[in-house]
Motif scaffolding. Structure first.
Motif, PDB file in Angstrom:
ATOM      1  N   LEU A 198      -7.329  -5.632  -5.793  1.00 44.30           N
ATOM      2  CA  LEU A 198      -6.162  -4.887  -5.361  1.00 44.30           C
ATOM      3  C   LEU A 198      -4.989  -5.407  -6.170  1.00 44.30           C
ATOM      4  N   PRO A 199      -4.320  -4.520  -6.919  1.00 46.83           N
ATOM      5  CA  PRO A 199      -3.234  -5.005  -7.762  1.00 46.83           C
ATOM      6  C   PRO A 199      -2.068  -5.510  -6.908  1.00 46.83           C
ATOM      7  N   THR A 200      -1.419  -6.586  -7.364  1.00 47.81           N
ATOM      8  CA  THR A 200      -0.255  -7.082  -6.634  1.00 47.81           C
ATOM      9  C   THR A 200       0.969  -6.293  -7.042  1.00 47.81           C
ATOM     10  N   GLU A 201       1.922  -6.193  -6.106  1.00 48.37           N
ATOM     11  CA  GLU A 201       3.175  -5.502  -6.408  1.00 48.37           C
ATOM     12  C   GLU A 201       4.046  -6.420  -7.275  1.00 48.37           C
ATOM     13  N   LYS A 225       1.675 -13.372  -8.852  1.00 45.39           N
ATOM     14  CA  LYS A 225       0.421 -13.429  -9.597  1.00 45.39           C
ATOM     15  C   LYS A 225      -0.619 -14.264  -8.865  1.00 45.39           C
ATOM     16  N   TYR A 240       0.855  -1.187   0.000  1.00 42.63           N
ATOM     17  CA  TYR A 240       0.000   0.000   0.000  1.00 42.63           C
ATOM     18  C   TYR A 240       0.886   1.230   0.000  1.00 42.63           C
TER      19      TYR A 240
END
Lengths: 309, 261
Positions: free
Chosen positions: B92-95, B98, B22
């Motif tokens: 929520l996109p992953t950093e 996958k 975040y």
């Protein structure tokens, strides 16, 4: 048990260890799993968005209703707010400052009110667009839907708000001697083009605002500058008559001025085509197509990234 | 093992080294004053973005979930459970890393789409549309949703704005709307802790129904009894890392040993 043995025999025949050596992506491939939250192709995205049209409409109407639901007069404010707005501008620019150079009072008052309402439509769409993702993170992080639904929904809310304002505008036009004619129908395509333009702009601002929420603080100043430069309360060619021609041209061909002129031309009797720049419909169409399509593609390019804190 | 029963080892969710970060604006150095923000802008940061603090919420979690499993997520507050669920749902996109899923997993949560200034009636429709139901589906289920929520048991409350509801009533309506849709992969985040006893029994029943229809269920809860009753596998997260992954009893025992004292 007869069917389960058949089924189970199939599923168990490759022992669980058969999948053991596979990497995550190979395993996903084997069972047809897809990456969660990946961005769909542009056409698939448009299809998804079309599938959500009822949500987009319901959301915009809900926002519109919720706006005045605590007020005692309730939905009456939908009309009262633009009416008061028009009165304030009439008082300052019509009576005190007298910016009506080159126009009779019968033309200037509807001219001014049209300008205020049409510009407010763009202004509010942009302002709502900036916050449409950053101000609705809860929604973005809880549910799946094409994110473009939000900025488009907010523009649609503003369009409905404008339709309420049109009641006031028609009353003003009739009050100052412009009576309904066939040319009034031109308001529909003009506002349609403006809605497309506004949505495109809201989409662009939504992506920018999701990355930089500070834009919401900055936008009021930019919008006010734009408002004063677009000839909301004065006629650009008359006011800038003694300045170099190119300044007036730039101001007159800016999209806000174009859409205002289109609606004024449609509604006001004394505001003829001599007040409009050349090829005004083509320019209006070009602005809405370019900004609408570019904005949509620009927004879609970051679809999978909205919602990151 | 539970998954030997009928459907074997068909994976529905694969998480591969998932990291989630975040970014929080305006908290660098704990100074929120205007001068601090200004000085940050003046001496532009090297490499790192200015004034942005990173919170590494999930660190390298990998697991594979199979069809027919009900998986509990446990861990102390702030251990990354809800964040992980959102990443699985693709919200929520992953950093890096996958998440692969079968179909579209959905989070049982519609709260954010509802508006407290609107009537319960309109919120049912709005919430349904937000979850991707069609207008016909909503019309069909409308009465069921209202009846299930029990909002109208004490008078005609459904036509009043939601802001006039008690917090329990609002929670009941929200759950009823959220639970009205069927899902392939279903994720439930502490949804059982709403409403009075009578409603809780009813909602637990509904969750079991949803489980039957869904391929895989994830459940976040701090109530170990709920986990024990509904899950056959448990993931234990702590500080964003997967501490333990195994059968319910085994993991819960270890968890209770760790936190029970």
């Amino acid at each position: 048990m007869s069917d389960t043995t058949h089924d189970g025999g199939l599923a168990l025949s490759p022992p669980p260890s058969a999948d053991e050596g596979l990497s995550a992506s190979r395993l996903a491939d084997k069972y047809g799993l897809t990456v969660s939250g990946a961005r769909p192709g542009l056409f698939a995205y448009i299809r998804q968005l079309w599938g959500r049209r009822h949500f987009i409409l319901a959301f915009s109407r809900a926002k519109l209703t919720a706006q005045y639901s605590q007020a005692k007069l309730g939905q009456l404010w939908q009309v009262a707010t633009p009416l008061l707005n028009a009165l304030v501008y009439f008082l300052i620019f019509g009576l005190i400052l007298g910016t009506r150079k080159g126009m009779s009072q019968e033309v200037f008052i509807p001219f001014l009110v049209t300008g205020v309402f049409v510009f407010t439509f763009t202004q509010n769409s942009v302002m709502a667009g900036v916050r449409s993702i950053s101000g609705n993170l809860g929604l973005v992080r809880a549910l799946h839907f094409p994110r473009a639904s939000l900025p488009i929904s907010f523009s649609l809310q503003q369009l409905q708000q404008l339709l309420f304002s049109m009641i006031v505008l028609i009353a003003v036009a009739v009050g100052f001697g412009s009576y309904p004619t066939l040319s009034w129908l031109l308001v529909v395509p003009a506002l349609g083009l403006q809605f497309l333009f506004n949505s495109g702009l809201a989409l662009i601002m939504a992506r920018l605002g999701s990355k930089t929420p500070d834009l919401a603080q900055l936008m009021p100043f930019i919008m006010r500058t734009w408002m004063y430069a677009s000839g909301v309360m004065f006629s650009i060619p008359v006011m800038l008559a003694d300045k170099p021609q190119w300044i007036a041209d730039v101001l007159q061909y800016n999209p806000a001025a174009i859409y205002m002129d289109l609606v004024r031309f449609a509604l006001i009797d004394g505001y003829g085509s001599e007040n409009l720049p050349a090829h005004v419909w083509a320019v209006g169409l070009a602005w809405s197509l370019v900004v609408g399509v570019l904005g949509f593609v620009y927004f879609w390019k970051a679809e999978e990234r909205y919602g990151r804190g | 093992m539970a998954d030997e029963s009928s459907q074997g080892h068909i994976p529905t969710v694969i998480a591969d080294e998932v990291h989630i970060v975040y970014r929080v604006n305006g908290t660098r150095g704990g100074k929120g004053s205007a001068t601090a923000a200004l000085s940050r802008m003046v001496r532009r940061g090297k490499g790192e973005q200015r004034g942005v603090r990173k919170v590494h919420a999930v660190r390298g979690v990998s697991f594979t979930a199979y069809r027919g499993q009900a998986i509990g997520l446990i861990g102390t507050n702030g251990s990354g459970k809800s964040t992980l669920l959102r990443a699985i749902a693709g919200l929520l996109p992953t950093e890096s890393g996958k998440v692969y899923t079968d179909g579209q997993p959905s989070l049982l949560g519609v709260n954010a789409a509802l508006m407290s200034d609107l009537t319960g009636e309109r919120n049912v429709v709005l919430g349904g549309l937000a979850m991707g139901m069609s207008r016909e589906e909503i019309r069909e289920r409308y009465q069921d949703i209202v009846d299930f929520s029990g909002i109208n048991e004490k008078g005609d409350f459904i036509t009043l704005p939601m802001r006039t509801y008690s917090s329990g009533m609002a929670a009941r309506l929200r759950f009823s709307i959220a639970a009205a849709k069927n899902h392939d992969v279903l994720m439930i985040d502490e949804a059982l802790a709403t409403g009075d006893r009578k409603f809780r029994v009813r909602s637990e029943e509904r969750i079991r129904e949803l489980r039957k229809e869904a391929g895989t269920v994830f459940l976040v809860s701090h109530n170990n009894t709920t986990i024990r009753e509904t899950c056959d596998r448990v993931l234990w997260l702590e500080k964003g890392e997967l501490l333990m992954d195994g059968g319910t009893d085994e993991v819960l025992k270890a968890y209770e040993r760790e936190t029970g004292k």
